[in-house]
Scaffold this active site. Sequence first.
Site, PDB file in Angstrom:
ATOM      1  N   CYS A 182       5.808  42.741  20.807  1.00 36.65           N
ATOM      2  CA  CYS A 182       4.899  42.462  21.926  1.00 36.65           C
ATOM      3  C   CYS A 182       4.817  43.628  22.901  1.00 36.65           C
ATOM      4  CB  CYS A 182       5.361  41.202  22.636  1.00 36.65           C
ATOM      5  SG  CYS A 182       5.709  39.880  21.475  1.00 36.65           S
ATOM      6  N   GLU A 334      12.462  37.941  33.314  1.00 35.86           N
ATOM      7  CA  GLU A 334      11.609  38.957  33.919  1.00 35.86           C
ATOM      8  C   GLU A 334      11.680  38.887  35.447  1.00 35.86           C
ATOM      9  OE1 GLU A 334       7.504  38.989  32.674  1.00 35.86           O
ATOM     10  OE2 GLU A 334       7.206  40.996  33.503  1.00 35.86           O
ATOM     11  N   PHE A 419      10.150  41.079  20.980  1.00 34.84           N
ATOM     12  CA  PHE A 419      11.223  40.614  20.100  1.00 34.84           C
ATOM     13  C   PHE A 419      12.048  41.820  19.643  1.00 34.84           C
ATOM     14  CE2 PHE A 419       9.667  36.389  18.012  1.00 34.84           C
ATOM     15  CZ  PHE A 419       9.768  35.759  19.236  1.00 34.84           C
TER      16      PHE A 419
END
Lengths: 436, 429
Positions: A182, A334, A419
């Site tokens: 990603c 995050e 990932f």
Amino acid sequence: MKRRVAITGMGVVSPLGVGLERYWKGLAAGASGVRRVTRFDASGMPVRIAAEVIDLPFDPEWGPTGLAGPFDLRASLDYWARFGLAAAMMAARDASVPSGAWADADVYFGAGEGQNDVPLLARLIAPFASAETGCDVAAMLARGDSRPFALRDQLIEATTPASLVAARLGAGGEVTTCLTACAASAQAVGEAFRRIQRGECDLALAGGAHAMTGPFDLLGFAMLSALSRSGNDRPERASRPFDRDRDGFVLGEGAAALVLEEWASAHRRGANIHGELIGYGTTSDAYRVTDMHPDARGAVAAITAALDDAGCAPADVGYVNAHGTSTIENDRAETLALHRALGDAARTTPVSSTKSMTGHAIAAAGALEIVACALALREQVVPPTINYETPDPECDLDYVPNRARAHTFDVALSNSFGFGGQNVALLIRRPEGGRR
Amino acid sequence: VRRIVITGLGALTPLGNDPETLFDGLLVGRSGVAPVAAFSAGDVRPAYAAEVNDLGFDGLGVPRKKLKMMGRNAQLALAAALNAWVDSRLNESAPLLDRNHAGVVLGTGMLNADAVGLGHACAAAGTAPGALFDMKPFATAFAREMFPLWLLRHIPNLVSAHTTMVLDLRGPSNTITTGWTASANAVGEAMRLVERGEADVMLAGGADARVSPLATLRYRDLGWLSTRGDVDPIDVAAPFDRAASGFVNAEGASVLVLEEIDHARDRRARVYAEVAGYGAANDAYDILVPHPEGRGLARAVRRCLASAGCPPDRVDAVFAPGFGIPSFDAAAAKALEHVFDGAAPRPALTATAGALGNTHAAAAAIDCVAAALATIRGEVPPTRNLREPITELDFVHGASRETPIETALVASYGFGGHAAAILLRRWDA
């Protein structure tokens, strides 16, 4: 010596629309691109929603014809290759680089593979399938009807979009495709930026394309329990980053491309400069395949490295385009990463996840989001995080809930995490003389 | 300018699972081709391939559960990376290593869908041969029949990420997917990360595992795979030969430890060779077939030599990109002819695919291992099965050639117009 890097062209194919203006209009309006899957019968699947691109117009310039080889590619090019080519050609047109300049230019794309054609595979395999052995491989090899399969299978190689773009633009420099899950297209933009910054090249087209919206993609991510299931009946509400009731991401698709140029030469030729890339950081968590490190150490290190690269203080960051996938784990980690990397500035900096609107375009996400940052800087408006209803005590930042907000700022940070513990942070600055 | 040396090698190849066995096999002209072991090939042509035997995870301390999550390409990569790591003895100087300045860049490619798994799903769903495909029962059966974590085996960047996790390397990592040049690009990108100071140590190389039923059909039907049945399978792969009929499918992995020179000196590391130059370019022509003059490859090699400050007549050996596909071999030969035209003395060329087959994304990194050892041994391996070269270039064939090798060029070329080249220089300690 670090050279400055200008963004002089951009192109977007997104579920919110094709082209910069439609993309921005969707982002600023807080529109959702998530819908029920339209391209195949998803009724047997645990997840039946995705953010599909629905309006890629036909433009002969974006078509695959005109290449030199003997293969007729028209029928065999998968969605992501067409998205990538369209975004690249739009960006190149937007930049209007003198013809001939592409000959030595680099192309750096973040892209995964194209979609498997499931009905085609099933037609090939079903005649030799059995519950006992699965597939009589020897018989399939000897007698299977594989005719349409070979070209299609070759063309879903991850490098197809970038190679197509190189052939179309006549870009004879380094043409690279990377896949850091990603984070891939953010990494591609970062690596192309670095090459220009360090004087390794002067002109590059960077970006990414991906369309993990096929049957195997929905099934595969659903089997990993990564996707939102509660949103099946309310597609536009499914992607809800930082909301307490988030339950996974929504697969999206698209492509974005940026023309990157050494600043002085872009300035000299009077190019329209969308923004300046000023910082790039990339690290590895070295922790787990699908989980971020609990202290978000890799993400913190990537953001810190990008700030150092740019010579920016945390307080210089005026907006954060979060990775913000809408999974329990990512959004918590995050938030922690932003606290640790930005310190006190984290509390006062608007943070939003445009994945709430576009879904998660996987390898294409980072490039789509750096374009969103450039447009936000141009408009001096930060796009919202839509579907934000109930605060999560572990996510305590200003997520720009549900409505875009006018905001005066010069620097935006874009986070991308993948990932395998891949972390990328990019910093972009408004060009001098931009409107306030 | 920061200089970069190779301080560790790992290779899993059809000729053996360590660099010395690989190189010795190449020198004596052994072949790694054998009947396909990965699946039952029956009497399809080809029923042969060049595969890796026994990945050798015993004693490497990787849990079985972890291996099960990994695609075969990731397993191959991890084994090669761990072997290179042990070889570099970096684990013994762990306190000196800044893990934030150590990373992994590997090239890899697509792992085809699992035909047997899909067959189970088709059978359970009652997918009827020939009938209109019904997605609903297929999807339900698929979710029930498949290994729940199957997708993780197919995500390419996990090929590199598993290595970062096992070795706790927290610096930059990347996975390059440029097809047959992927591991050359990976070595080049890793080299730059060290050169720029973004890392001190990088594991670089590639892995690919394409000996599968669906990949066999793909390459056969594209006309790239040899289907010859009239000669012994070990004699089929004939790079740069007039009778070349396509490649022999193969798998493998190779990882190099690249290290900044002072970092290596400080820990008294064993140095195999210096990585002196890198160049990459694209044909910008077509996404499947090569430019007839190999213009991308010529450009890549010239860029590489320029970056190393090495004129063509100072190149001693070339590991040439030829898998035995006539159109690609011809384009590669043309490109190398352009670059080395008039070079005196001319370099000695070899192509390892005659022995190894097409290891796809791993090919260039395996050639880097062979090239590094060639500079040490002073010997160029022969091109197996090359009898009548399509070019006047000085190909070594028949038997190996002993010659001092100060510089060895690894050239790489493939579909998508991709081309790359790496120059290794002998390390005289």
